[in-house]
Design an enzyme around this catalytic site. Structure first.
Site, PDB file in Angstrom:
ATOM      1  N   SER A 183      -6.977   1.324  -5.011  1.00 38.26           N
ATOM      2  CA  SER A 183      -7.493   2.486  -5.749  1.00 38.26           C
ATOM      3  C   SER A 183      -8.318   3.374  -4.839  1.00 38.26           C
ATOM      4  CB  SER A 183      -8.401   2.071  -6.916  1.00 38.26           C
ATOM      5  OG  SER A 183      -8.876   3.228  -7.592  1.00 38.26           O
ATOM      6  N   ASP A 207       4.112   1.901  -4.098  1.00 38.65           N
ATOM      7  CA  ASP A 207       3.064   2.294  -5.043  1.00 38.65           C
ATOM      8  C   ASP A 207       3.037   1.227  -6.146  1.00 38.65           C
ATOM      9  OD1 ASP A 207       1.715   3.507  -7.226  1.00 38.65           O
ATOM     10  OD2 ASP A 207       2.263   5.505  -6.514  1.00 38.65           O
ATOM     11  N   TYR A 212     -12.395   6.985 -12.856  1.00 39.59           N
ATOM     12  CA  TYR A 212     -12.596   5.745 -12.104  1.00 39.59           C
ATOM     13  C   TYR A 212     -13.260   4.682 -12.977  1.00 39.59           C
ATOM     14  CZ  TYR A 212     -13.796   2.747  -8.111  1.00 39.59           C
ATOM     15  OH  TYR A 212     -13.900   1.705  -7.225  1.00 39.59           O
ATOM     16  N   ASP A 238       0.864  -1.188   0.000  1.00 45.49           N
ATOM     17  CA  ASP A 238       0.000   0.000   0.000  1.00 45.49           C
ATOM     18  C   ASP A 238       0.898   1.234   0.000  1.00 45.49           C
ATOM     19  OD1 ASP A 238      -2.132   1.944   0.718  1.00 45.49           O
ATOM     20  OD2 ASP A 238      -3.281   0.156   1.231  1.00 45.49           O
ATOM     21  N   ASN A 239       0.397   2.349  -0.533  1.00 42.55           N
ATOM     22  CA  ASN A 239       1.176   3.590  -0.465  1.00 42.55           C
ATOM     23  C   ASN A 239       0.478   4.632   0.418  1.00 42.55           C
ATOM     24  OD1 ASN A 239      -0.944   4.216  -2.076  1.00 42.55           O
ATOM     25  ND2 ASN A 239       0.243   5.063  -3.762  1.00 42.55           N
ATOM     26  N   LYS A 262     -11.508   1.125 -14.249  1.00 39.59           N
ATOM     27  CA  LYS A 262     -12.037  -0.205 -13.936  1.00 39.59           C
ATOM     28  C   LYS A 262     -12.349  -0.980 -15.213  1.00 39.59           C
ATOM     29  CE  LYS A 262     -11.641   0.194  -9.519  1.00 39.59           C
ATOM     30  NZ  LYS A 262     -10.519  -0.522  -8.874  1.00 39.59           N
ATOM     31  N   TYR A 266      -4.534 -10.640 -20.424  1.00 35.75           N
ATOM     32  CA  TYR A 266      -3.476 -11.476 -19.830  1.00 35.75           C
ATOM     33  C   TYR A 266      -3.901 -12.939 -19.784  1.00 35.75           C
ATOM     34  CZ  TYR A 266       0.250  -8.256 -18.598  1.00 35.75           C
ATOM     35  OH  TYR A 266       1.330  -7.399 -18.664  1.00 35.75           O
TER      36      TYR A 266
END
Ligand code: UDP
Length: 329
Positions: A81, A57, A151, A33-34, A155, A165
């Site tokens: 986020s 980050d 946002y 976490d940042n 998403k 991926y």
């Protein structure tokens, strides 16, 4: 043998509850976490249970490689986020980069380690939905250049990247479309409906209602939310899955309920409805039930009661005064 999990955004509201759940199931858990919106105190319980915390980050690929060197993960949960509409105006570029570059870095890690990865997507992929309740097959009605677009598009991109991926590299992906979730550890000045209304009501202030208050949301208690995400990770479902509680309320009903619960008698304060604020939101959770057997258990009454105790404590700790963050205010 214990499994190893990485929780990105694990110091945040939902991430910290997920971390506690994984620890209770015997996982070794690393949190990255940042602290942009996360809070160290969210991990107080987890710290006692042996969580490993890494300050980094997720947009920083070399930082991740350095801080996670030597660690091997079976499951990666990406909950990193900011998610409150009041943050959308403050750090839109950061939000877009976290959902794209940040998620890509975690997908690369999952690929390199053969780990499963869950992306915390959102009901916001549906935008101001024209289909109600929202089913996963609905493509959405999203403004690419509105107040919420940083946002919503982060998403949507995160989902597309996850699928890519899977197709190109065979990565085992999971996508949880999170609907409005509430509970202890939300930041009291987070700006969303539940903290705003509790913080205002507990200080005897008028609740701020945007628009006429007829817009609806469906509220999921946080323990149900993280149980749903965990069940999804264990399942073989790689399509997007709505995780939420179909209990639907208008904003006005929420205001009345919270005023009653707190004994607040102040009048309502009406403010303009923000741009693109979805009119109706309710998850269809048939896919979640069929794929995972999960369904929410906590009633709104029980959930709001535990919020009451939590926000009372937050106010006490802050010396009795917290200013709710109001959109446009
Ligand atoms: N809302 C409100 N007053 C507030 C905060 C929110 O009327 O002080 C409304 C907002 O317009 C929206 C709903 O409550 O219709 C839920 O807002 P929130 O920010 O919690 O989450 P959203 O679902 O919009 O992302």
């Amino acid at each position: 043998m214990s499994k190893n999990a990485l929780v990105a955004g694990g110091a945040g509201f939902i991430g910290s509850h997920l971390t506690d759940l994984l620890l209770s199931k015997g996982y070794n858990v690393t949190v990255v976490d940042n602290l942009v919106t996360g809070r160290p105190q969210n991990l107080d319980a987890a710290r006692k249970n042996g969580v490993h915390y890494v300050d980094c980050d997720i947009r920083d690929a070399s930082g991740l490689a350095k801080t996670l060197a030597g660690k091997k993960f079976d499951e990666i949960y990406n909950l990193a986020s900011p998610a409150s509409p009041v943050d959308f105006a403050k750090m839109p570029v950061f939000i877009l980069e976290t959902g794209s570059i940040g998620h890509r870095n975690l997908l690369d890690l999952a690929r390199a380690q053969g780990a499963r990865i869950l992306f915390a997507s959102s009901s916001e992929v549906y935008g101001d939905a024209e289909v109600h309740p929202q089913v996963e097959s609905y493509f959405g009605n999203v403004n690419t250049v509105g107040h919420r677009s940083c946002y919503d598009e982060a998403k949507r991109f995160g989902e597309a990247l996850s699928l890519s991926y899977k197709i190109e590299h065979g990565v085992e992906v999971r996508m949880a479309r999170i609907f409005n979730t509430y509970g202890p550890r939300m930041r009291p000045d987070d700006g969303r409906i539940t903290p705003n209304f509790f913080i205002q009501a507990l200080q005897g202030q008028p609740l701020t209602i945007y628009g006429d208050g007829s817009q609806t949301r469906s509220f999921c208690y946080v323990s149900d939310q993280v149980a749903g995400q965990y069940a999804l990770m264990q399942s073989s479902e790689s399509r997007p899955v709505n995780i939420g509680n179909p209990i639907e309320r208008t904003v006005l009903e929420m205001a009345t309920t919270i005023n009653k619960l707190t004994g607040n008698t102040a009048e309502i304060r009406r403010l303009p409805l923000p741009e693109n604020d979805p009119k109706m939101r309710k998850p269809d959770i048939s896919r979640a039930k069929a794929s995972t057997g999960w369904e929410p258990r906590v009633s709104l009454e029980e959930g709001l009661q535990s919020c009451l105790e939590n926000f009372r404590r937050e106010l006490e700790l802050a010396g009795g005064k917290i200013t709710a963050r109001v959109l446009g205010g």
